[in-house]
Write an enzyme that holds these catalytic residues in place. Structure first.
Site, mmCIF file in Angstrom:
data_model
loop_
_atom_site.group_PDB
_atom_site.id
_atom_site.type_symbol
_atom_site.label_atom_id
_atom_site.label_comp_id
_atom_site.label_asym_id
_atom_site.label_seq_id
_atom_site.Cartn_x
_atom_site.Cartn_y
_atom_site.Cartn_z
ATOM 1 N N ASN A 4 1.245 -1.176 -0.077
ATOM 2 C CA ASN A 4 0.166 -0.135 -0.004
ATOM 3 C C ASN A 4 0.753 1.253 -0.025
ATOM 4 O O ASN A 4 1.656 1.335 0.602
ATOM 5 C CB ASN A 4 -0.970 0.103 1.315
ATOM 6 C CG ASN A 4 -2.103 -0.820 1.247
ATOM 7 O OD1 ASN A 4 -2.861 -1.058 0.662
ATOM 8 N ND2 ASN A 4 -1.572 -2.095 1.694
ATOM 9 N N GLU A 44 -0.569 -0.640 -4.572
ATOM 10 C CA GLU A 44 -2.271 -0.554 -4.159
ATOM 11 C C GLU A 44 -2.178 0.885 -3.685
ATOM 12 O O GLU A 44 -1.506 1.452 -2.850
ATOM 13 C CB GLU A 44 -2.670 -1.418 -3.193
ATOM 14 C CG GLU A 44 -2.630 -2.647 -3.548
ATOM 15 C CD GLU A 44 -3.291 -3.656 -2.764
ATOM 16 O OE1 GLU A 44 -3.991 -3.266 -1.412
ATOM 17 O OE2 GLU A 44 -3.542 -4.991 -2.643
ATOM 18 N N ASP A 93 -7.225 0.240 -4.490
ATOM 19 C CA ASP A 93 -7.801 -0.188 -3.492
ATOM 20 C C ASP A 93 -9.060 0.281 -3.071
ATOM 21 O O ASP A 93 -9.420 1.441 -3.331
ATOM 22 C CB ASP A 93 -6.724 -0.031 -2.292
ATOM 23 C CG ASP A 93 -6.994 -0.989 -0.972
ATOM 24 O OD1 ASP A 93 -7.899 -1.952 -1.337
ATOM 25 O OD2 ASP A 93 -6.283 -0.928 -0.040
ATOM 26 N N GLU A 101 -12.451 -8.055 -1.787
ATOM 27 C CA GLU A 101 -11.834 -7.648 -0.451
ATOM 28 C C GLU A 101 -12.868 -8.256 0.860
ATOM 29 O O GLU A 101 -14.124 -7.856 0.558
ATOM 30 C CB GLU A 101 -11.459 -6.624 -0.130
ATOM 31 C CG GLU A 101 -10.409 -6.099 -1.011
ATOM 32 C CD GLU A 101 -9.666 -4.600 -0.569
ATOM 33 O OE1 GLU A 101 -8.610 -4.473 -0.239
ATOM 34 O OE2 GLU A 101 -10.542 -3.564 -0.936
#
Length: 754
Positions: free
Chosen positions: A591, A623, A652, A709
């Site tokens: 991330n 991400e 994301d 997710e």
């Protein structure tokens, strides 16, 4: 003519002009002093005079060659005027060399004509110089200054003419000489008046002030002629002409310095610059008083012109100072208004708002407002559009807050409201402000919807508490309205403690990485992992990422922490490839925050980590959130640079940010990670599944990978597969695990839920 030849023949400015002109003036002084003790050839004193004037002509011509527009024309005209003065100096040298004389040095009609023409050309050049406009008070002051200088010059001229008639008699040549000397004096007066009257001038004031003493050269030369009569080889004109050249060279030097300095300060007159003109009437009065006093002590009486001129001068100075005082009062009012108001929007300033809060006696509510993503909007609309948006929002606030409210712009995109009454009385106004956020604002021809964060306080210490509430509101990506309470103080203290401990924790190695598998549906085979940062303090207490990551972003430590994460993840991914083979694990995701994307070195940092650990770029997925790249600019440029490296880009929490579908066209995306909120709606009503199904369909048509997710149940996994999803992650399959656990999965010694 060839352009190069044209440049070679054009006059050029030389830095040695002013020093050589000073040397000529000093040489002339030395000759005059020496000449009172020893005789020498009468032409010797003319060498520095002619050289000094030649340098002034060259300096003016060179300055015109480095300028353009009005400035070029001014210095070109002044150069021509000085060329006539140079010709007059040469002509007078010829007169001295060829005409026999005993007593007053000769001054032919040709020489006088050249002096007068040069002077008139100089006056015309100054009068044609633009000066800019002024207020009526400033114009009145300038007119009075002109009258003061004119009266002073008139009194001095009357005394000079009386002295000249007494010395030279009534010969026609003497009157021509006096006419020339008065004309030269008028040129100096015109320079002074031009300096006082001009509010804007392309010529620096320093250059104009250096030109002004040239006006006294003519009368002074006539006086020196009589003083130097005992020494026939000396000459009053020769004594002053090198100084004419020196002041000219210094004026050109002042122009060059202004041109070389930052900006163009000479083009706009600062109020302080004009106030220096207030000394001119005082100096003029003092000089006139000194002149009149000297005449009275010498003769015992004054002429009618001298008495009337002195009285008129005093009246003009009194009137001028009265107007100047009124202008100063207006300026003070203007400065006070500017100190308490914002220049762009016209709202109250932070200083006024703070003073108003400190002086409260009755209950009030403070509302601080921050425009969200204003930097991105400003980048897209441009500075003028951003200013128009701020002005439009200021108008909206003023309209909604009511007449009794204090509305202020606190700086940048932050506004403040001070509403009379407690929270119950001000709640309707706050509701109106919140509801108006959905209404577009017109700015630079665009209709813009501006989202805001609001911090509210309605107790003691309003401003500080409202700022705490606003900070909490802006900490959330979706923006919100936060009213102050005591818990915010505790959260602020907690964040301050975390901020103080973050750098120490990074240095002490208290951070570590966990990895959550990404699996292939429907069988649950691991195809990649997402890396997740964790912090275990030295005392064993674990700090949640939701607590320390926002603080790291606020303090900027996210840049250093992010660099450590990228390096650690790349090292771990490379180790898995070496141990388990290049195809054992697809990609490792990391991330990257919005703050990291704004760092110009972000892409280079990722490239260096890949090279250092010999990891193919395709094995790393970065991400990012939709909000981080919504505004484009630097963040989007960083993402594009990462994509060009070969790194995969995943959006994301897809579907929860700004303009999601538009980003799929503008951002180089390889995969989308559908937010858990859409997964939770599966196996419910058709309406709840509609978005998840639509996202899968769009991704398939755009040839993008999709990862669901937050999958927690087998029913969710089954339904996702039916809707077209082929990859997922969540607690159903595995929680975040240490690298050793991933090793066991890759070895086949550990399984995961299916």
């Amino acid at each position: 003519m060839h352009p190069l030849a044209s440049r070679l023949r054009a006059p050029r400015w030389r830095p040695w002009f002013a020093p050589v002109a000073l040397l000529m003036a000093l040489a002339e002084v030395a000759l005059i002093v020496a000449g009172t003790h020893v005789a020498f050839h009468r032409l010797l004193v003319w060498a520095p005079a002619v050289c000094g004037l030649s340098i002034a002509v060259a300096a003016f011509a060179g300055t015109s060659g480095t300028a353009d527009g009005t400035l070029r024309m001014f210095w070109r005209r002044v150069a021509v005027a000085m060329a006539f003065v140079l010709a007059a100096g040469i002509s007078q040298t010829i007169d001295v060399a060829t005409v026999p004389y005993d007593g007053m040095p000769p001054l032919g009609s040709r020489t006088l004509l050249l002096y007068v023409v040069g002077t008139l050309l100089a006056i015309a050049s100054l009068l044609r110089l633009p000066g800019g406009g002024r207020s009526w008070r400033q114009m009145t002051t300038a007119v009075l200054d002109l009258a003061v200088v004119t009266v002073t010059a008139g009194v001095a001229t009357s005394e000079y003419l009386g002295w000249a008639v007494d010395r030279f008699g009534g010969r026609a040549s003497a009157w021509w000489l006096n006419l020339a000397m008065v004309a030269i004096g008028v040129a100096g007066v015109v320079v002074v008046v031009k300096i006082m009257a001009a509010s804007r001038s392309p010529v620096p004031r320093a250059a104009l002030w250096w030109l002004s003493p040239i006006g006294i050269a003519g009368p002074l030369s006539a006086v020196l002629m009589t003083v130097l009569l005992p020494w026939p080889h000396l000459n009053g004109s020769a004594a002053v002409l090198p100084f004419v050249g020196l002041f000219g060279a210094l004026a050109a030097h002042a122009q060059q310095r202004a041109r070389a300095g930052p900006g163009a300060p000479s083009r706009v007159a600062h109020p302080a610059v004009y106030r220096r003109g207030a000394a001119i009437p005082l100096v003029a009065t003092g000089m006139t008083g000194l002149l009149v006093g000297t005449v009275y002590l010498r003769t015992g009486h004054l002429t009618t012109v001298q008495v009337a001129g002195t009285l008129l001068l005093l009246l003009l100075v009194v009137a001028r100072q009265a107007v100047a005082l009124a202008e100063n009062a207006t300026l003070l009012d203007t400065v006070a208004h500017q100190a308490m108001h914002d220049e762009l929007t016209g709202l109250r300033s932070r200083r006024y708002f703070t003073a108003a809060v400190d002086g409260l006696e009755s209950p009030h509510t403070a509302v601080l407002i921050d425009l969200r993503d204003f930097r991105s909007i400003n980048d897209s609309l441009g500075p003028a559009g951003g200013d128009a948006l701020l002005t439009a929002y200021a108008d909206r606030l003023t309209r909604l807050a009511g007449e009794r409210a204090v509305v202020a712009r606190l700086g940048g995109d932050e506004f403040g409201l001070l509403l009379p009454g407690d929270h119950r009385e001000t709640a309707p106004t706050v509701d109106r402000l919140r509801a108006a956020c959905g209404e577009p604002l017109s700015a630079a021809g665009h209709e813009v919807i501006v989202e805001v964060s609001m911090g509210i306080a309605d107790d003691a210490d309003l401003h500080r508490r409202a700022e705490i509430a606003l900070r909490e509101a802006t900490a959330h990506a979706d923006g919100r309205v936060v009213r102050y309470d005591a818990s915010l103080e505790r959260q602020l203290t907690q964040r301050a403690t975390i901020a103080a401990d973050l750098r120490r924790a990074l240095a002490n190695g208290e951070f570590y990485m966990l990895y959550q598998p990404v699996v292939e549906l429907p069988h649950g085979r691991m195809t990649g992992v997402e890396s997740l940062i964790r912090w275990a303090r030295a005392d064993g207490r674990v700090v949640s990422p939701t607590d320390f990551v926002p603080v790291a972003e606020e303090t900027g430590l996210i840049i250093e922490l992010g660099a450590w994460i990228i390096d650690t993840v790349c090292a771990q991914a490379a180790a898995w490839r070496r141990v388990h083979g290049p195809d054992a694990l697809g990609s490792v995701a990391v991330n990257v925050s919005a703050r990291q994307l704004l760092d110009p070195a972000c892409a280079e940092l990722v490239a260096a980590a890949l090279t250092r650990h010999d990891l193919p770029p395709s094995r790393l997925t970065v991400e990012i959130t939709e909000t981080a790249v919504f505004g484009g600019g630097r963040a989007l440029a960083t993402v594009q640079a990462l994509s060009e490296l070969g790194v995969k880009i995943a959006l994301d929490d897809f579907g929860t940010g700004h303009s999601s579908l538009g980003l799929l066209r503008t951002c180089p995306v390889d995969a989308i990670k559908v937010d858990k909120s859409f997964v939770d709606g599966l196996n419910g009503t058709p309406q709840q599944e509609a978005i998840a199904a639509a996202l899968a369909d769009i991704a398939a048509k755009m040839e993008l990978d999709t990862v669901a997710e937050g999958v927690e149940t087998a029913e969710q996994a089954r339904r996702l597969f039916e809707l077209g999803y082929r990859r997922a992650q969540g607690f159903l399959f595995a929680r975040p695990l240490p690298a050793a656990a991933i090793d066991e999965m890759l070895d086949g010694t550990a399984g995961m839920a299916a």
